[in-house]
Design a protein around this motif. Structure first.
Motif, PDB file in Angstrom:
ATOM      1  N   UNK A 108      29.137  72.332  46.583  1.00 48.02           N
ATOM      2  CA  UNK A 108      28.603  70.977  46.449  1.00 48.02           C
ATOM      3  C   UNK A 108      29.613  69.914  46.866  1.00 48.02           C
ATOM      4  N   UNK A 109      30.880  70.111  46.506  1.00 47.71           N
ATOM      5  CA  UNK A 109      31.899  69.134  46.899  1.00 47.71           C
ATOM      6  C   UNK A 109      32.050  69.120  48.410  1.00 47.71           C
ATOM      7  N   UNK A 110      32.030  70.296  49.029  1.00 47.36           N
ATOM      8  CA  UNK A 110      32.113  70.363  50.488  1.00 47.36           C
ATOM      9  C   UNK A 110      30.922  69.637  51.122  1.00 47.36           C
ATOM     10  N   UNK A 111      29.741  69.905  50.598  1.00 46.31           N
ATOM     11  CA  UNK A 111      28.561  69.232  51.147  1.00 46.31           C
ATOM     12  C   UNK A 111      28.635  67.727  50.912  1.00 46.31           C
ATOM     13  N   UNK A 112      29.176  67.331  49.775  1.00 46.02           N
ATOM     14  CA  UNK A 112      29.337  65.912  49.497  1.00 46.02           C
ATOM     15  C   UNK A 112      30.265  65.239  50.486  1.00 46.02           C
ATOM     16  N   UNK A 113      31.392  65.873  50.790  1.00 46.17           N
ATOM     17  CA  UNK A 113      32.335  65.319  51.766  1.00 46.17           C
ATOM     18  C   UNK A 113      31.688  65.226  53.146  1.00 46.17           C
ATOM     19  N   UNK A 144      20.726  56.975  55.903  1.00 46.13           N
ATOM     20  CA  UNK A 144      21.262  57.698  54.753  1.00 46.13           C
ATOM     21  C   UNK A 144      21.411  59.183  55.057  1.00 46.13           C
ATOM     22  N   UNK A 145      22.512  59.760  54.614  1.00 42.93           N
ATOM     23  CA  UNK A 145      22.633  61.219  54.630  1.00 42.93           C
ATOM     24  C   UNK A 145      21.945  61.755  53.380  1.00 42.93           C
ATOM     25  N   UNK A 146      21.496  62.993  53.427  1.00 39.28           N
ATOM     26  CA  UNK A 146      20.805  63.535  52.270  1.00 39.28           C
ATOM     27  C   UNK A 146      21.243  64.968  51.979  1.00 39.28           C
ATOM     28  N   UNK A 147      21.323  65.266  50.691  1.00 38.99           N
ATOM     29  CA  UNK A 147      21.580  66.626  50.211  1.00 38.99           C
ATOM     30  C   UNK A 147      20.340  67.055  49.448  1.00 38.99           C
ATOM     31  N   UNK A 148      19.678  68.092  49.935  1.00 34.65           N
ATOM     32  CA  UNK A 148      18.421  68.564  49.365  1.00 34.65           C
ATOM     33  C   UNK A 148      18.660  69.773  48.469  1.00 34.65           C
ATOM     34  N   UNK A 149      17.990  69.764  47.328  1.00 33.78           N
ATOM     35  CA  UNK A 149      18.032  70.940  46.465  1.00 33.78           C
ATOM     36  C   UNK A 149      16.590  71.251  46.062  1.00 33.78           C
ATOM     37  N   UNK A 150      15.958  72.148  46.825  1.00 34.17           N
ATOM     38  CA  UNK A 150      14.593  72.536  46.530  1.00 34.17           C
ATOM     39  C   UNK A 150      14.544  73.638  45.491  1.00 34.17           C
ATOM     40  N   UNK A 204      21.141  72.690  49.534  1.00 33.17           N
ATOM     41  CA  UNK A 204      21.895  73.527  48.600  1.00 33.17           C
ATOM     42  C   UNK A 204      21.179  74.866  48.510  1.00 33.17           C
ATOM     43  N   UNK A 205      21.843  75.919  48.932  1.00 29.91           N
ATOM     44  CA  UNK A 205      21.201  77.235  48.989  1.00 29.91           C
ATOM     45  C   UNK A 205      21.211  77.960  47.646  1.00 29.91           C
ATOM     46  N   UNK A 226      20.083  76.802  37.989  1.00 26.33           N
ATOM     47  CA  UNK A 226      20.090  75.601  37.144  1.00 26.33           C
ATOM     48  C   UNK A 226      21.488  75.002  37.054  1.00 26.33           C
ATOM     49  N   UNK A 227      22.504  75.867  37.074  1.00 26.44           N
ATOM     50  CA  UNK A 227      23.880  75.382  36.981  1.00 26.44           C
ATOM     51  C   UNK A 227      24.230  74.497  38.174  1.00 26.44           C
ATOM     52  N   UNK A 228      23.801  74.884  39.363  1.00 26.97           N
ATOM     53  CA  UNK A 228      24.073  74.079  40.549  1.00 26.97           C
ATOM     54  C   UNK A 228      23.327  72.745  40.488  1.00 26.97           C
ATOM     55  N   UNK A 229      22.100  72.779  39.986  1.00 27.92           N
ATOM     56  CA  UNK A 229      21.347  71.533  39.823  1.00 27.92           C
ATOM     57  C   UNK A 229      22.082  70.589  38.875  1.00 27.92           C
ATOM     58  N   UNK A 230      22.628  71.140  37.795  1.00 29.00           N
ATOM     59  CA  UNK A 230      23.388  70.325  36.846  1.00 29.00           C
ATOM     60  C   UNK A 230      24.616  69.711  37.502  1.00 29.00           C
ATOM     61  N   UNK A 231      25.282  70.489  38.348  1.00 23.95           N
ATOM     62  CA  UNK A 231      26.455  69.963  39.056  1.00 23.95           C
ATOM     63  C   UNK A 231      26.072  68.830  40.010  1.00 23.95           C
ATOM     64  N   UNK A 232      24.938  69.005  40.683  1.00 28.82           N
ATOM     65  CA  UNK A 232      24.477  67.970  41.606  1.00 28.82           C
ATOM     66  C   UNK A 232      24.186  66.672  40.860  1.00 28.82           C
ATOM     67  N   UNK A 233      23.677  66.788  39.647  1.00 31.71           N
ATOM     68  CA  UNK A 233      23.358  65.597  38.860  1.00 31.71           C
ATOM     69  C   UNK A 233      24.601  64.795  38.483  1.00 31.71           C
ATOM     70  N   UNK A 234      25.758  65.405  38.604  1.00 29.54           N
ATOM     71  CA  UNK A 234      27.005  64.744  38.203  1.00 29.54           C
ATOM     72  C   UNK A 234      27.963  64.540  39.377  1.00 29.54           C
TER      73      UNK A 234
END
Length: 415
Positions: free
Chosen positions: A4-9, A140-146, A178-179, A183-191
């Motif tokens: 997630x941090x890599x995708x954020x950068x 806008x850039x976007x990070x998708x989490x389906x 986000x591949x 739920x843990x990854x979703x929680x990380x994305x929320x923060x």
């Protein structure tokens, strides 16, 4: 470095490029994407079949399978939505207001991108394209989490989008997915405050509530759809019947489908048998109050929970009310501020309904099913916002922008 941090950068870097992109270049890239989506129909459908097979094996009901299903026709519709976005005015750089102050400074309010937008969503793979396209057009850039239920479909669509953008000279990282669907990854994305400027959830009430409760990133709430149709005493029966059948049965799994029918007591005995017959012909289960049960046979008794429920299925709750005031009170108590409709020929009653019902979209003599970015002429939508801050209703291009003030001076200093 986590995924997630890599995708954020990468998204931050892409956002800087997109913010400076010219409208012509963005539109040409989107035109190419529309062509690519149709050209890759077979690949996309093969991926979608994997998701449908898994969902069917897991016992997912038909109405929810419909949300997940892609067809050649739906892919064409998605591509048409992309073309419609191309045809819309680019809001970025627009100066929406300009004035001079007492110091003779020229002050303007200009639309700018939000930056990096995170989207957490479920089931519907068309959201993948809608979100990517609207974010791209607005710089806008976007990070998708389906959701896991649409994993293969979303992955296939994002690959087409990224390849198409790269072929048009834009950074592929303008759109990332986000591949890891845990739920843990979703929680990380929320923060992910260091990289996300805003987070938009789109899906079930449970998903949206989880994001609202756990996110530290600013959230734009898209609401669940406990939508109502109220048939007034001065409604045309055939019009009312067509509207409620469409609002409930055309696509019951979507958020703008009606979940409760309210009907004026003066016409209930005349209208309800016909309406019930037409609904049952569409395989709609009817749950009603005591008055409904006294008029229509084989009605499942409605409970308090029924008035609160977004069924997303072939189920409709029906309640007889004494007047429009009672209908409005019921809607404002149980509705989710999404879409509400009245059927009436009385102008004054319609105006009362429009003014007093608290919802993002309020209709007179039309189905709630029109609350949709494509239908509103936005080309697509990022979601239906039911909150009142920043955006409300179908979120198109303008709703994905912020503003900044640009000030022109001639050497002025503040005394």
């Amino acid at each position: 470095m986590t995924e997630l941090i890599l995708k954020g950068k990468q998204a931050k870097a892409a956002a800087l490029v997109l913010a400076q992109a010219k409208t012509k270049a963005k539109n040409e890239a989107l035109q190419s994407l529309a062509v690519s989506l149709v050209a890759n129909t077979i690949t996309i459908l093969e991926a979608n079949e994997k998701d449908l097979a898994t969902a069917s094996d897991n016992g997912v009901r038909d109405a929810m399978l419909d949300r997940l299903r892609l067809t050649p026709e739906r892919i064409v519709d998605i591509a048409e939505g992309v073309k419609q976005v191309v045809a819309l005015a680019d809001p970025i750089g627009e100066v929406v207001h300009m004035w001079k102050n007492e110091a003779e400074l020229t002050i303007g309010k200009q639309r700018v991108p939000l930056g990096v937008i995170g989207i957490i969503y479920e089931s519907r793979p068309n959201v993948t394209v809608d979100a990517a396209v609207l974010c791209f057009k607005t710089g806008n850039a976007t990070i998708l989490r389906g959701g896991s239920e649409a994993f293969h479909s979303n992955l296939a669509l994002v690959r087409v989008i990224r390849d198409s953008l790269a072929s048009s000279g834009f950074p592929a990282d303008a759109v990332q997915i986000v591949e890891d669907t845990s739920r843990d990854t979703a929680q990380q994305l929320m923060k992910l405050n260091a990289y996300l400027d805003v987070l938009i959830p789109r899906g079930s009430a449970r998903l949206i509530q989880a994001v609202l409760e756990n996110a530290t990133v600013p959230v734009i709430e898209t609401g669940t759809g406990n939508c109502h149709v109220y048939i007034d005493s001065e409604a045309q029966q055939e019009m009312a019947t067509k509207i409620i059948v469409n609002a409930k049965a055309s696509r019951p799994s979507v958020c703008n489908a009606a979940e409760t029918l309210l009907i004026h007591e003066a016409i209930a005995r005349d209208f309800l048998p016909t309406i019930a017959s037409r609904l049952r012909a569409e395989n709609v289960e009817i749950r009603g109050d005591e008055e409904v049960a006294s008029i229509v046979s084989d009605v499942i008794p409605a409970t308090e929970l029924d008035w609160e429920t977004e069924y997303a299925d072939y189920i409709l709750a029906i309640k007889v009310v004494p007047n429009a005031d009672a209908a409005i009170a019921h809607i404002n108590k149980y509705g989710t501020k999404h879409s509400e409709a009245i059927v009436t020929d009385n102008y004054f009653t319609s105006q009362k309904f429009l003014q007093q019902v608290d919802a993002a979209a309020v209709y007179v003599n039309a189905s709630t099913r029109f609350t949709d970015g494509f239908e509103f002429g936005f080309g697509a939508e990022i979601g239906i916002s039911t909150q009142k801050l920043h955006a409300r209703g179908p979120m198109g291009l303008n709703e994905l922008t912020s503003t900044k003030y640009i000030i022109y001076g001639e050497g002025q200093i503040r005394e």
